[in-house]
Design an enzyme around this catalytic site. Sequence first.
Site, mmCIF file in Angstrom:
data_model
loop_
_atom_site.group_PDB
_atom_site.id
_atom_site.type_symbol
_atom_site.label_atom_id
_atom_site.label_comp_id
_atom_site.label_asym_id
_atom_site.label_seq_id
_atom_site.Cartn_x
_atom_site.Cartn_y
_atom_site.Cartn_z
ATOM 1 N N LYS A 41 0.828 -1.193 0.000
ATOM 2 C CA LYS A 41 0.000 0.000 0.000
ATOM 3 C C LYS A 41 0.866 1.248 0.000
ATOM 4 O O LYS A 41 0.396 2.349 -0.253
ATOM 5 C CB LYS A 41 -0.886 0.020 1.261
ATOM 6 C CG LYS A 41 -1.771 -1.185 1.412
ATOM 7 C CD LYS A 41 -2.473 -1.128 2.781
ATOM 8 C CE LYS A 41 -3.250 -2.407 2.986
ATOM 9 N NZ LYS A 41 -3.702 -2.550 4.385
ATOM 10 N N GLY A 42 2.147 1.049 0.296
ATOM 11 C CA GLY A 42 3.040 2.180 0.531
ATOM 12 C C GLY A 42 3.221 3.130 -0.638
ATOM 13 O O GLY A 42 3.533 4.300 -0.444
ATOM 14 N N GLU A 97 7.623 2.136 -6.243
ATOM 15 C CA GLU A 97 7.790 1.607 -4.881
ATOM 16 C C GLU A 97 7.908 2.761 -3.898
ATOM 17 O O GLU A 97 8.378 3.845 -4.255
ATOM 18 C CB GLU A 97 9.092 0.790 -4.813
ATOM 19 C CG GLU A 97 8.898 -0.711 -4.796
ATOM 20 C CD GLU A 97 8.431 -1.253 -3.455
ATOM 21 O OE1 GLU A 97 7.768 -0.525 -2.685
ATOM 22 O OE2 GLU A 97 8.722 -2.418 -3.184
ATOM 23 N N ASP A 98 7.534 2.498 -2.661
ATOM 24 C CA ASP A 98 7.742 3.508 -1.622
ATOM 25 C C ASP A 98 9.209 3.547 -1.190
ATOM 26 O O ASP A 98 9.805 4.616 -1.078
ATOM 27 C CB ASP A 98 6.824 3.248 -0.415
ATOM 28 C CG ASP A 98 6.882 1.807 0.107
ATOM 29 O OD1 ASP A 98 7.636 0.973 -0.453
ATOM 30 O OD2 ASP A 98 6.169 1.509 1.080
ATOM 31 N N ASP A 101 14.637 -1.451 0.402
ATOM 32 C CA ASP A 101 15.359 -1.726 1.636
ATOM 33 C C ASP A 101 16.359 -2.858 1.350
ATOM 34 O O ASP A 101 17.443 -2.602 0.829
ATOM 35 C CB ASP A 101 14.316 -2.084 2.699
ATOM 36 C CG ASP A 101 14.881 -2.226 4.086
ATOM 37 O OD1 ASP A 101 15.805 -1.482 4.433
ATOM 38 O OD2 ASP A 101 14.380 -3.073 4.854
ATOM 39 N N LYS A 129 17.315 2.878 0.634
ATOM 40 C CA LYS A 129 18.197 2.664 1.791
ATOM 41 C C LYS A 129 19.308 1.702 1.363
ATOM 42 O O LYS A 129 19.271 0.517 1.679
ATOM 43 C CB LYS A 129 17.407 1.996 2.931
ATOM 44 C CG LYS A 129 16.639 2.929 3.830
ATOM 45 C CD LYS A 129 16.303 2.246 5.165
ATOM 46 C CE LYS A 129 14.911 1.688 5.186
ATOM 47 N NZ LYS A 129 14.484 1.149 6.508
ATOM 48 N N PHE A 150 14.013 3.641 10.509
ATOM 49 C CA PHE A 150 12.669 3.187 10.166
ATOM 50 C C PHE A 150 11.803 4.402 9.849
ATOM 51 O O PHE A 150 11.637 5.305 10.646
ATOM 52 C CB PHE A 150 12.031 2.337 11.271
ATOM 53 C CG PHE A 150 10.851 1.591 10.725
ATOM 54 C CD1 PHE A 150 11.029 0.394 10.043
ATOM 55 C CD2 PHE A 150 9.571 2.117 10.823
ATOM 56 C CE1 PHE A 150 9.940 -0.269 9.475
ATOM 57 C CE2 PHE A 150 8.483 1.462 10.256
ATOM 58 C CZ PHE A 150 8.669 0.264 9.592
ATOM 59 N N ASP A 157 4.149 2.821 6.506
ATOM 60 C CA ASP A 157 3.487 2.573 7.789
ATOM 61 C C ASP A 157 4.393 1.940 8.834
ATOM 62 O O ASP A 157 5.436 1.368 8.526
ATOM 63 C CB ASP A 157 2.314 1.615 7.579
ATOM 64 C CG ASP A 157 2.787 0.175 7.338
ATOM 65 O OD1 ASP A 157 3.617 -0.023 6.427
ATOM 66 O OD2 ASP A 157 2.362 -0.729 8.074
ATOM 67 N N ARG A 163 0.407 6.155 7.647
ATOM 68 C CA ARG A 163 0.469 6.270 6.176
ATOM 69 C C ARG A 163 -0.029 7.632 5.699
ATOM 70 O O ARG A 163 0.360 8.097 4.633
ATOM 71 C CB ARG A 163 -0.405 5.188 5.518
ATOM 72 C CG ARG A 163 0.108 3.775 5.685
ATOM 73 C CD ARG A 163 -0.667 2.847 4.755
ATOM 74 N NE ARG A 163 -0.516 1.446 5.088
ATOM 75 C CZ ARG A 163 0.488 0.671 4.692
ATOM 76 N NH1 ARG A 163 1.464 1.168 3.964
ATOM 77 N NH2 ARG A 163 0.537 -0.606 5.021
#
Length: 176
Positions: A41-42, A97-98, A101, A129, A150, A157, A163
């Site tokens: 959902k990001g 993409e949000d 990682d 990141k 984080f 989220d 969010r």
Amino acid sequence: MSEKIEVLITEEQLDKRISEIAEEINRDFGSEDITLVCVLKGGVMFMTDIAKKLKQKVEFEFIDVSSYGNSTVSSGKLTINKALETSIEGKNVILLEDIVDTGRTLSYLIEYLKEKNPNSLKLCTLLDKPSRRVVDVKADYIGFTIQDAFIVGYGLDYAQKYRNLPYIGILHLDEE
Ligand code: IMP
Ligand code: MG
């Protein structure tokens, strides 16, 4: 445990950078149609904001993936919770993409989407990141490269919360 959020990227900085990425995409794609594939959902806030700045004819698609099981140590195996609804064969796809990682999600999705024979496939992430990378993947368009922390807000989220924040923040969990 108290949750505190330290602002990392303001709403104004997000808007400026997203405009810059949109300009790059506009330059790269000219008048060619684009299909944006948003990773739920990001990626939702990012998709709606960047889409408004694109000059091409743009289609929206959504995909949802998650790691198998609930292990905190990721197995690297992913499962598709929500697949694409239309064919992307022959289309110019930009995966949104949000955050990248470990890179596992992105590398899995690249293979998944390539099998569907798009005309082209580009990867666009709002946040990167690189210090956390396990799988070697690199996005074509990167909003901000950030430290290992984080992150919440603007789609991202913590336990499904935060969010809706209009900015990006670092989540600090403090024991009281
Ligand atoms: P990966 O490790 O690159 O596969 O990242 C997978 C997903 O984990 C990302 O698409 C995010 O949804 C989530 N994620 C990674 N880092 C963060 C973070 O700092 N905050 C919130 N979600 C994150
Ligand atoms: Mg994500």
